[in-house]
Design a protein around this motif. Structure first.
Motif, PDB file in Angstrom:
ATOM      1  N   PHE A  46       9.651 -20.127   1.735  1.00 47.63           N
ATOM      2  CA  PHE A  46       9.452 -18.906   2.503  1.00 47.63           C
ATOM      3  C   PHE A  46       9.994 -19.065   3.918  1.00 47.63           C
ATOM      4  N   ASP A  47      10.793 -18.104   4.355  1.00 51.10           N
ATOM      5  CA  ASP A  47      11.392 -18.119   5.686  1.00 51.10           C
ATOM      6  C   ASP A  47      10.888 -16.900   6.447  1.00 51.10           C
ATOM      7  N   PRO A  48       9.856 -17.048   7.285  1.00 47.25           N
ATOM      8  CA  PRO A  48       9.311 -15.878   7.984  1.00 47.25           C
ATOM      9  C   PRO A  48      10.315 -15.202   8.905  1.00 47.25           C
ATOM     10  N   ALA A  49      11.312 -15.965   9.389  1.00 43.95           N
ATOM     11  CA  ALA A  49      12.303 -15.369  10.289  1.00 43.95           C
ATOM     12  C   ALA A  49      13.221 -14.399   9.565  1.00 43.95           C
ATOM     13  N   ALA A  50      13.368 -14.529   8.258  1.00 40.08           N
ATOM     14  CA  ALA A  50      14.255 -13.651   7.480  1.00 40.08           C
ATOM     15  C   ALA A  50      13.517 -12.489   6.837  1.00 40.08           C
ATOM     16  N   ALA A  51      12.189 -12.541   6.818  1.00 35.42           N
ATOM     17  CA  ALA A  51      11.413 -11.566   6.051  1.00 35.42           C
ATOM     18  C   ALA A  51      11.446 -10.184   6.687  1.00 35.42           C
ATOM     19  N   GLY A  52      11.364  -9.178   5.827  1.00 37.32           N
ATOM     20  CA  GLY A  52      11.265  -7.792   6.260  1.00 37.32           C
ATOM     21  C   GLY A  52       9.988  -7.174   5.724  1.00 37.32           C
ATOM     22  N   PHE A  53       9.975  -5.831   5.623  1.00 33.71           N
ATOM     23  CA  PHE A  53       8.785  -5.201   5.043  1.00 33.71           C
ATOM     24  C   PHE A  53       9.156  -3.890   4.371  1.00 33.71           C
ATOM     25  N   ILE A  54       8.299  -3.495   3.444  1.00 37.86           N
ATOM     26  CA  ILE A  54       8.469  -2.269   2.672  1.00 37.86           C
ATOM     27  C   ILE A  54       7.238  -1.407   2.907  1.00 37.86           C
ATOM     28  N   HIS A  55       7.465  -0.177   3.314  1.00 32.68           N
ATOM     29  CA  HIS A  55       6.345   0.715   3.595  1.00 32.68           C
ATOM     30  C   HIS A  55       6.633   2.097   3.017  1.00 32.68           C
ATOM     31  N   GLY A  56       5.630   2.930   3.002  1.00 34.18           N
ATOM     32  CA  GLY A  56       5.832   4.258   2.448  1.00 34.18           C
ATOM     33  C   GLY A  56       4.534   5.000   2.227  1.00 34.18           C
ATOM     34  N   GLN A  57       4.579   5.962   1.306  1.00 35.05           N
ATOM     35  CA  GLN A  57       3.434   6.834   1.074  1.00 35.05           C
ATOM     36  C   GLN A  57       3.432   7.303  -0.373  1.00 35.05           C
ATOM     37  N   VAL A  58       2.228   7.516  -0.902  1.00 40.06           N
ATOM     38  CA  VAL A  58       2.046   8.117  -2.222  1.00 40.06           C
ATOM     39  C   VAL A  58       1.469   9.505  -1.996  1.00 40.06           C
ATOM     40  N   VAL A  59       2.205  10.548  -2.429  1.00 36.72           N
ATOM     41  CA  VAL A  59       1.821  11.937  -2.166  1.00 36.72           C
ATOM     42  C   VAL A  59       1.769  12.709  -3.484  1.00 36.72           C
ATOM     43  N   TRP A  60       0.645  13.352  -3.734  1.00 40.13           N
ATOM     44  CA  TRP A  60       0.468  14.124  -4.965  1.00 40.13           C
ATOM     45  C   TRP A  60       1.314  15.392  -4.928  1.00 40.13           C
ATOM     46  N   GLN A  61       1.957  15.688  -6.062  1.00 39.15           N
ATOM     47  CA  GLN A  61       2.767  16.893  -6.200  1.00 39.15           C
ATOM     48  C   GLN A  61       2.036  17.901  -7.086  1.00 39.15           C
ATOM     49  N   GLY A  62       1.982  19.144  -6.637  1.00 39.10           N
ATOM     50  CA  GLY A  62       1.343  20.193  -7.419  1.00 39.10           C
ATOM     51  C   GLY A  62      -0.125  20.334  -7.097  1.00 39.10           C
ATOM     52  N   ASP A  63      -0.803  21.127  -7.928  1.00 41.79           N
ATOM     53  CA  ASP A  63      -2.222  21.389  -7.722  1.00 41.79           C
ATOM     54  C   ASP A  63      -3.049  20.122  -7.932  1.00 41.79           C
ATOM     55  N   ILE A  64      -4.076  19.979  -7.106  1.00 43.29           N
ATOM     56  CA  ILE A  64      -4.981  18.841  -7.252  1.00 43.29           C
ATOM     57  C   ILE A  64      -5.853  19.066  -8.487  1.00 43.29           C
ATOM     58  N   PRO A  65      -5.880  18.118  -9.412  1.00 43.62           N
ATOM     59  CA  PRO A  65      -6.648  18.330 -10.640  1.00 43.62           C
ATOM     60  C   PRO A  65      -8.160  18.333 -10.385  1.00 43.62           C
ATOM     61  N   VAL A  66      -8.854  19.157 -11.149  1.00 38.83           N
ATOM     62  CA  VAL A  66     -10.314  19.180 -11.121  1.00 38.83           C
ATOM     63  C   VAL A  66     -10.795  18.320 -12.291  1.00 38.83           C
ATOM     64  N   ILE A  67     -11.469  17.232 -11.983  1.00 30.96           N
ATOM     65  CA  ILE A  67     -11.863  16.255 -13.002  1.00 30.96           C
ATOM     66  C   ILE A  67     -13.365  16.328 -13.188  1.00 30.96           C
ATOM     67  N   PRO A  68     -13.829  16.794 -14.333  1.00 28.08           N
ATOM     68  CA  PRO A  68     -15.279  16.913 -14.541  1.00 28.08           C
ATOM     69  C   PRO A  68     -15.936  15.545 -14.643  1.00 28.08           C
ATOM     70  N   PRO A  69     -17.198  15.456 -14.242  1.00 28.97           N
ATOM     71  CA  PRO A  69     -17.918  14.188 -14.383  1.00 28.97           C
ATOM     72  C   PRO A  69     -18.258  13.921 -15.848  1.00 28.97           C
ATOM     73  N   LEU A  70     -18.760  12.722 -16.109  1.00 29.57           N
ATOM     74  CA  LEU A  70     -19.159  12.321 -17.450  1.00 29.57           C
ATOM     75  C   LEU A  70     -20.654  12.556 -17.628  1.00 29.57           C
ATOM     76  N   LEU A  71     -21.024  13.262 -18.695  1.00 31.43           N
ATOM     77  CA  LEU A  71     -22.421  13.504 -19.001  1.00 31.43           C
ATOM     78  C   LEU A  71     -22.931  12.378 -19.899  1.00 31.43           C
ATOM     79  N   ILE A  72     -23.907  11.635 -19.421  1.00 31.67           N
ATOM     80  CA  ILE A  72     -24.462  10.493 -20.146  1.00 31.67           C
ATOM     81  C   ILE A  72     -25.796  10.904 -20.755  1.00 31.67           C
TER      82      ILE A  72
END
Length: 297
Positions: A46-72
């Protein structure tokens, strides 16, 4: 021994036959901060002087789903934990910010990493708590459904509930441990790389959490707005993966006598992949855009 524990032992055989599911999401963590690397092993390239980084974002596309709970439904032979009808949230539902569309608690990691060139492992050890009939994966300051484990390192597991728990580890590693008593931790190493699914073998079929076992530490959870950063990445060609569990049911199994659900299986998780070539000290930005159709394949 208390009456509760005696009841747990009388239903022990039943517990071995029931659900392999489990886990509840907790607070959305903030982005993992870059830590100063420890002393690099003489075997590492590993060479810390050569290292870079990867960054970004996760963004939902479309309508946000409605997820019902589980009935136990109440289970008269399932012990005190199942004595009453209850509602539990779907453990695999995505956490989506209504303002920005950012997806929190998605897992981002790199494939095709040469472990000898990777930065030293700086992620804290993992502790799995069974608490409130949910899994809590504790790693440093994070409490989430996900944890990242270096291959062959042990994980600690404990029950904080008064109820009987049995924790099943499946996937890349495989074993089941019983927790008849509160606050009696157990420890086991995870020796194989890959994704590990944590489920309940005590009838709490809604419980679920996940561990990722690898030789390199390039794993991160997105923050509440879906942002992420992978720090100190050596130059090279990689696949950047966005992993999310699927909340949609694939099938379930019922006890033939009572008709009660004993196992719940979800559709396979999604993996969105982007290829990236990172140069010396370079920064790359990536955007993932999951949508409902990705979970319906």
């Amino acid at each position: 021994m208390s009456i509760l524990r005696c009841n747990c032992r009388t239903t022990f055989g039943f517990c071995l036959l029931v659900a392999m599911v489990g886990g509840c999401g907790e607070d959305i963590p903030q982005p993992e901060r870059c830590r100063e690397p420890p002393q690099v092993s003489s075997l590492s390239r590993f060479d810390p002087a050569a290292a870079g980084f990867i960054h970004g974002q996760v963004v939902w596309q479309g309508d946000i789903p409605v997820i019902p709970p589980l009935l136990i439904r109440a289970n008269p032979i399932g012990g005190d934990a199942l004595a009453k009808r209850q509602v539990q949230p779907n453990p695999n539902g995505p956490v989506i910010d209504s303002r920005s569309g950012g997806v929190g608690n998605a897992v981002i990691f790199l494939r095709a990493v040469d472990a000898a060139q990777a930065k030293p492992w700086t992620l804290p050890p993992v502790r799995v708590e069974q608490r409130g009939l949910c899994f809590h994966v504790l790693q440093g300051d994070f409490d989430s459904p996900y944890g990242f484990v270096r291959r062959a390192d042990p994980i600690k597991m404990v029950s904080r509930d008064s109820y009987f728990h049995a924790l099943h580890v499946g996937g890349a590693n495989f074993f089941t441990l019983m927790f008849p008593d509160t606050d009696h931790p157990l420890s086991r190493p995870l020796k194989e790389n890959g994704m590990v699914e944590l489920t309940s073998a005590a009838g709490y079929y809604w419980m679920r959490a996940y561990l990722f076992v690898d030789d390199h530490p390039y794993y991160v959870r997105t923050d509440s707005e879906g942002r992420f950063s992978l720090e100190q990445v050596p130059p090279g060609r990689y696949e950047v993966v966005c992993w999310m569990p699927n909340w949609q049911e694939a099938r379930h199994e019922r006890d033939p006598e009572s008709g009660l659900v004993t196992r719940l299986f979800f559709q396979p998780p999604i993996t969105l992949v982007q290829k990236v070539e990172l140069g010396k000290q370079e920064s790359k930005e990536i955007r993932f855009t999951p949508s409902l159709k990705d979970f319906q394949r």
